[in-house]
Design a protein around this motif. Structure first.
Motif, PDB file in Angstrom:
ATOM      1  N   GLU A  27       0.824  -1.203   0.000  1.00  0.00           N
ATOM      2  CA  GLU A  27       0.000   0.000   0.000  1.00  0.00           C
ATOM      3  C   GLU A  27       0.865   1.263   0.000  1.00  0.00           C
ATOM      4  OE1 GLU A  27      -1.982  -2.685   3.231  1.00  0.00           O
ATOM      5  OE2 GLU A  27       0.028  -2.255   2.479  1.00  0.00           O
ATOM      6  N   TRP A  28       0.248   2.345  -0.451  1.00  0.00           N
ATOM      7  CA  TRP A  28       0.916   3.642  -0.413  1.00  0.00           C
ATOM      8  C   TRP A  28       1.158   4.018   1.044  1.00  0.00           C
ATOM      9  CZ3 TRP A  28       1.055   8.448   1.526  1.00  0.00           C
ATOM     10  CH2 TRP A  28       1.745   9.434   0.814  1.00  0.00           C
ATOM     11  N   GLY A  29       2.395   4.370   1.358  1.00  0.00           N
ATOM     12  CA  GLY A  29       2.728   4.792   2.712  1.00  0.00           C
ATOM     13  C   GLY A  29       3.269   3.705   3.608  1.00  0.00           C
ATOM     14  N   SER A  30       3.240   2.439   3.166  1.00  0.00           N
ATOM     15  CA  SER A  30       3.819   1.376   3.990  1.00  0.00           C
ATOM     16  C   SER A  30       5.336   1.552   4.036  1.00  0.00           C
ATOM     17  CB  SER A  30       3.443  -0.003   3.449  1.00  0.00           C
ATOM     18  OG  SER A  30       3.864  -0.155   2.101  1.00  0.00           O
ATOM     19  N   ARG A  60      -1.973   2.810  13.841  1.00  0.00           N
ATOM     20  CA  ARG A  60      -1.267   3.712  12.927  1.00  0.00           C
ATOM     21  C   ARG A  60      -0.210   4.526  13.667  1.00  0.00           C
ATOM     22  NH1 ARG A  60      -5.841   6.362   8.885  1.00  0.00           N
ATOM     23  NH2 ARG A  60      -7.108   4.485   8.567  1.00  0.00           N
ATOM     24  N   GLU A  99       4.486  -6.193   4.796  1.00  0.00           N
ATOM     25  CA  GLU A  99       5.522  -5.414   4.130  1.00  0.00           C
ATOM     26  C   GLU A  99       6.532  -6.288   3.386  1.00  0.00           C
ATOM     27  OE1 GLU A  99       3.528  -2.504   6.527  1.00  0.00           O
ATOM     28  OE2 GLU A  99       4.132  -4.560   6.913  1.00  0.00           O
ATOM     29  N   VAL A 252      -0.416   4.692   6.276  1.00  0.00           N
ATOM     30  CA  VAL A 252      -0.626   3.702   5.224  1.00  0.00           C
ATOM     31  C   VAL A 252      -2.031   3.856   4.659  1.00  0.00           C
ATOM     32  CG1 VAL A 252      -0.630   1.250   4.645  1.00  0.00           C
ATOM     33  CG2 VAL A 252       0.943   2.118   6.392  1.00  0.00           C
TER      34      VAL A 252
END
Length: 360
Positions: A27-30, A60, A99, A252
């Motif tokens: 995902e974006w931001g992981s 988070r 991840e 994320v």
């Protein structure tokens, strides 16, 4: 950015399960870190499905906090749904970090957040699926320390036979003290017992194995005696100043719909109402608020990320307004924050940006 590679066995079964985006990561931001520069691998486990896990603001915050530390690589894990678990067990695929795709057995610390009692059985199932001995007494090495925190850690005894230690109260400060101690133990070659004895000296840490319990003939408790210098009373941890405490500027972004599909900021922690039915209203006292300046800074940082993500995407963009959910903050503080962001806010595809009162 490190490339995320799916396990070959996973590729074969994704087409046969519902919502495969739950299980692929990327995902974006992981956060991806080079394993060569890591001395602690931390598995942050949520004992429920991906949609619930990704909706939890406390996770988070702690995910960002841990990955903000040099030498620590924190990865997310959640409980697979029934169809996915059946496929994983049939294929011999262990529970893995989103991840990296690495199995749970590769991690040093395995931590669960306890948000509600009905998730307790999922913890045991996730350990078993990850190839980790379920009983604490069967995990004899320093690796695979199982820790728990969250609101249900205030009643730890149902999990005492399975969990090595519990973190009671706010997690930001105790988490760093815990990981610092573990890294020291790992460098110096401590035994698991030596580590647990030292960990019990951290304020807010409860180590069940360091307490001897005697029972009456009818099964009721006669006495509880601490050993190895463990405290007779474990005092919960309280973050006193939320303005100076870590708060992630990035987060994320899930690849599929989740329960609370929105960007969030934390207005305050604790509640003065004291409703008898509300656990959080009692356990997270006292009430602590953030200043208007900090709220605006954090809200603007989150909004910047939202705009960055969707600036060039295919989603339909429309104007919206910041909304507020039950807050005990002073009225002028909420109004000032909302007014400041009202003219800037964008709501892509129904996703909302909202102020949220939250108990970590």
């Amino acid at each position: 950015m490190e490339e995320y590679v799916l396990h070959k066995k996973m590729e074969a079964i994704l087409s046969r399960v519902q919502k495969p985006a739950r299980y692929v990561g990327g995902e974006w931001g992981s956060v991806m870190k080079d394993k060569k520069n890591i001395d602690l691998r931390f598995a942050f486990c949520f004992p429920d499905t991906y949609e619930v896990a990704m909706s939890h603001l406390g996770s988070r915050i702690l995910y960002g906090l841990l990955n903000h530390q040099k030498g620590i690589r924190c990865e997310r894990l959640s409980a697979p749904s029934i169809d996915m678990e059946a496929e994983m067990r049939e294929a011999g695929l262990p529970l893995y970090g989103l991840e990296s795709g690495d199995p749970l057995s590769d991690f040093d610390i395995i931590a669960f957040t306890l948000q509600y009692e009905l998730s307790f059985s999922n913890i045991l199932n996730m350990l078993d699926l990850g190839g980790i001995p379920v009983l604490a007494k069967d995990r004899t090495e320093l690796k695979h320390i199982v820790a728990c925190g969250g609101p249900c850690a205030y009643n730890p005894e149902p999990l005492a036979d399975f969990v090595d230690l519990f973190m009671i109260g706010d997690g930001e400060e105790i988490m760093l003290e815990f990981t610092d101690l573990y890294r020291k133990a790992k460098r110096e070659g401590w035994s698991k017992q030596e580590f647990l004895i030292a960990a019990a000296q951290i304020e807010g840490m409860y180590v069940p194995s360091l307490y001897e319990v005697k029972y009456h003939e009818d099964g009721t408790i006669e006495s509880v005696t601490p050993t190895h210098g463990a405290p007779a009373l474990v005092q919960k941890r309280i973050v006193k100043d939320l303005d100076t405490m870590y708060y992630p500027e990035s987060f994320v972004v899930p690849s599929t719909d989740i329960v609370f599909d929105r960007a969030m900021i934390e207005l305050f922690r604790g509640c003065p109402r004291g409703c008898r039915f509300c656990q959080a209203g009692h356990t997270y006292r006292p009430l602590r608020t953030k200043s208007k300046e900090v709220l605006l800074k954090q809200a603007q940082a989150v909004l910047k990320i939202v705009l960055e993500i969707f600036a060039h995407g295919p989603q339909q963009i429309g104007k919206g307004r910041a909304v507020e959910k039950r807050s005990q903050d002073p009225h002028h503080r909420r109004q000032a924050a909302a007014h400041s962001l009202e003219t800037q806010y964008i709501a892509p595809s129904g996703r909302r940006f909202m102020f949220c009162n939250f108990y970590v």
